[in-house]
Design a protein around this motif. Structure first.
Motif, PDB file in Angstrom:
ATOM      1  N   ASP A 156       0.828  -1.209   0.000  1.00 19.27           N
ATOM      2  CA  ASP A 156       0.000   0.000   0.000  1.00 19.27           C
ATOM      3  C   ASP A 156       0.864   1.261   0.000  1.00 19.27           C
ATOM      4  O   ASP A 156       0.520   2.261  -0.649  1.00 19.27           O
ATOM      5  CB  ASP A 156      -0.928   0.005   1.214  1.00 19.27           C
ATOM      6  N   SER A 157       1.979   1.225   0.724  1.00 22.90           N
ATOM      7  CA  SER A 157       2.878   2.384   0.749  1.00 22.90           C
ATOM      8  C   SER A 157       3.481   2.637  -0.626  1.00 22.90           C
ATOM      9  O   SER A 157       3.634   3.791  -1.047  1.00 22.90           O
ATOM     10  CB  SER A 157       3.992   2.162   1.776  1.00 22.90           C
ATOM     11  N   GLN A 158       3.821   1.568  -1.340  1.00 20.80           N
ATOM     12  CA  GLN A 158       4.352   1.733  -2.692  1.00 20.80           C
ATOM     13  C   GLN A 158       3.307   2.342  -3.623  1.00 20.80           C
ATOM     14  O   GLN A 158       3.617   3.234  -4.423  1.00 20.80           O
ATOM     15  CB  GLN A 158       4.819   0.387  -3.242  1.00 20.80           C
ATOM     16  N   VAL A 159       2.076   1.873  -3.523  1.00 18.01           N
ATOM     17  CA  VAL A 159       1.007   2.420  -4.364  1.00 18.01           C
ATOM     18  C   VAL A 159       0.801   3.904  -4.065  1.00 18.01           C
ATOM     19  O   VAL A 159       0.668   4.733  -4.978  1.00 18.01           O
ATOM     20  CB  VAL A 159      -0.299   1.633  -4.146  1.00 18.01           C
ATOM     21  N   THR A 160       0.803   4.253  -2.782  1.00 16.73           N
ATOM     22  CA  THR A 160       0.634   5.653  -2.394  1.00 16.73           C
ATOM     23  C   THR A 160       1.773   6.513  -2.922  1.00 16.73           C
ATOM     24  O   THR A 160       1.553   7.634  -3.403  1.00 16.73           O
ATOM     25  CB  THR A 160       0.561   5.770  -0.863  1.00 16.73           C
ATOM     26  N   ARG A 161       2.993   5.994  -2.855  1.00 21.18           N
ATOM     27  CA  ARG A 161       4.154   6.751  -3.329  1.00 21.18           C
ATOM     28  C   ARG A 161       4.076   7.004  -4.832  1.00 21.18           C
ATOM     29  O   ARG A 161       4.331   8.124  -5.298  1.00 21.18           O
ATOM     30  CB  ARG A 161       5.437   5.984  -2.987  1.00 21.18           C
ATOM     31  N   VAL A 162       3.709   5.996  -5.594  1.00 25.71           N
ATOM     32  CA  VAL A 162       3.594   6.178  -7.042  1.00 25.71           C
ATOM     33  C   VAL A 162       2.467   7.151  -7.374  1.00 25.71           C
ATOM     34  O   VAL A 162       2.579   7.964  -8.298  1.00 25.71           O
ATOM     35  CB  VAL A 162       3.379   4.817  -7.729  1.00 25.71           C
ATOM     36  N   GLN A 163       1.377   7.099  -6.627  1.00 31.62           N
ATOM     37  CA  GLN A 163       0.293   8.055  -6.833  1.00 31.62           C
ATOM     38  C   GLN A 163       0.758   9.482  -6.556  1.00 31.62           C
ATOM     39  O   GLN A 163       0.373  10.421  -7.271  1.00 31.62           O
ATOM     40  CB  GLN A 163      -0.894   7.700  -5.940  1.00 31.62           C
ATOM     41  N   GLU A 164       1.594   9.664  -5.534  1.00 32.59           N
ATOM     42  CA  GLU A 164       2.133  10.990  -5.242  1.00 32.59           C
ATOM     43  C   GLU A 164       3.002  11.490  -6.396  1.00 32.59           C
ATOM     44  O   GLU A 164       2.924  12.667  -6.785  1.00 32.59           O
ATOM     45  CB  GLU A 164       2.955  10.945  -3.954  1.00 32.59           C
ATOM     46  N   ILE A 165       3.834  10.602  -6.945  1.00 28.60           N
ATOM     47  CA  ILE A 165       4.679  10.991  -8.077  1.00 28.60           C
ATOM     48  C   ILE A 165       3.817  11.365  -9.276  1.00 28.60           C
ATOM     49  O   ILE A 165       4.081  12.358  -9.974  1.00 28.60           O
ATOM     50  CB  ILE A 165       5.652   9.852  -8.431  1.00 28.60           C
ATOM     51  N   ASP A 166       2.769  10.590  -9.532  1.00 26.82           N
ATOM     52  CA  ASP A 166       1.880  10.888 -10.654  1.00 26.82           C
ATOM     53  C   ASP A 166       1.180  12.234 -10.465  1.00 26.82           C
ATOM     54  O   ASP A 166       1.010  13.000 -11.425  1.00 26.82           O
ATOM     55  CB  ASP A 166       0.841   9.774 -10.805  1.00 26.82           C
ATOM     56  N   GLU A 167       0.763  12.524  -9.234  1.00 26.39           N
ATOM     57  CA  GLU A 167       0.105  13.800  -8.972  1.00 26.39           C
ATOM     58  C   GLU A 167       1.058  14.969  -9.197  1.00 26.39           C
ATOM     59  O   GLU A 167       0.672  16.002  -9.771  1.00 26.39           O
ATOM     60  CB  GLU A 167      -0.431  13.819  -7.537  1.00 26.39           C
ATOM     61  N   LYS A 168       2.309  14.823  -8.762  1.00 22.94           N
ATOM     62  CA  LYS A 168       3.294  15.876  -8.997  1.00 22.94           C
ATOM     63  C   LYS A 168       3.543  16.062 -10.490  1.00 22.94           C
ATOM     64  O   LYS A 168       3.658  17.191 -10.981  1.00 22.94           O
ATOM     65  CB  LYS A 168       4.601  15.536  -8.286  1.00 22.94           C
TER      66      LYS A 168
END
Length: 278
Positions: free
Chosen positions: A42-54
């Motif tokens: 879940d932490s990996q998914v959240t991190r990739v979502q943060e990168i995509d949002e940026k």
């Protein structure tokens, strides 16, 4: 009741107790491992979502800025203002960096391809495990699920590394573009000689390259990490794998994509045979 019978009953009782404790311990270990794996995933998914949002925010901002520049330029050329001195090496480099960062932001947003979740084959394994004796099957659904989580996490770490590289380079390009545009305005206003302008450009480029390389590898420790005996290495949640492995992953993405397509074709051809046997 004889002494032998008492001894046998005691032995059986102790054995069943030990087996029960071992079963409880195994179940507790399984639940703990599953919880930690799920949390990491879940932490990996959240991190990739943060990168995509940026990345998408940078993409929107760059497109807006490019639109304003094009609109402003079309208005200025219709006036008597002399903008020739401001169209110099610095401003041209700034425009190129802005365009490149816009494209790279789009690539970063579309490059995310995490792996996880169960497919149809996993459902069949789960059903087979539910129908049979789970304790007698060494490759039952729960065991394969834990192994799958480990593979997914390793794969997603590589995806995170590639996305983080793209995002970092995009941000550095945007910062460099603004630095160059400020320098271009200053050069256009001061109107120095060509030699002075060229030397200034080279010096500024060298400084930006050094700072960019420093920022690119900042907060990313490699294989020289200090290790403690009796502990797990863990997974790099924010950056994924090392930069070196990230570059290797980037180079192998196309070949792995072709391999995945071939595997999907083989699985598709084998599906009718599996259905016929079932």
């Amino acid at each position: 009741m004889s002494g032998r019978e008492v001894t046998d009953d005691s032995a059986r009782g102790d054995g069943s107790t030990a087996a029960s404790e071992r079963s409880d311990f195994d179940r507790e270990t399984f639940e703990l491992a599953h919880e930690e794996l799920r949390s990491t995933f879940d932490s990996q998914v959240t991190r990739v979502q943060e990168i995509d949002e940026k990345a998408i925010e940078i993409l929107k901002a760059n497109l807006l800025l490019i639109g304003l520049v094009v609109t402003g330029g079309s208005i200025v050329v219709q006036t008597d203002l002399d903008i020739g001195p401001f169209i110099n090496l610095f401003s041209i480099t700034s425009a190129l960096l802005l365009l490149a960062s816009t494209g790279l932001a789009g690539v970063t947003y579309t490059a995310s391809n995490l792996r996880g979740g169960i497919d149809g084959d996993a459902v069949e394994v789960a059903l087979a495990t539910a129908r049979g004796d789970p304790t007698a099957d060494a490759d039952r659904f729960e065991v394969r699920l834990l192994r799958s989580y480990g593979r997914w996490i390793e794969y997603n770490a590589r995806v995170t590394a590639v996305n983080d590289m793209f995002a970092t380079i995009t941000v550095l390009m945007v910062i460099a573009a603004f630095v160059y545009v400020v320098a271009g305005i200053a050069v256009g206003a001061l109107d120095p000689s060509t030699i002075v302008s060229a030397v200034t450009f080279l010096a500024l480029t060298a400084v930006l390259l050094w700072l960019g390389a420093f920022a690119y590898y900042m907060d990313h420790l490699g294989a020289s990490d200090e290790r403690w005996e009796g502990t797990f290495d863990g997974v790099r949640i924010s950056k994924g794998v090392t930069r070196k492995r990230g570059l290797s992953t980037l180079r192998s993405m196309r070949s792995e994509g072709a391999t995945d397509e071939a595997e999907e074709e083989r699985d598709g051809d084998a599906a009718p045979a599996r259905n016929a046997r079932s």
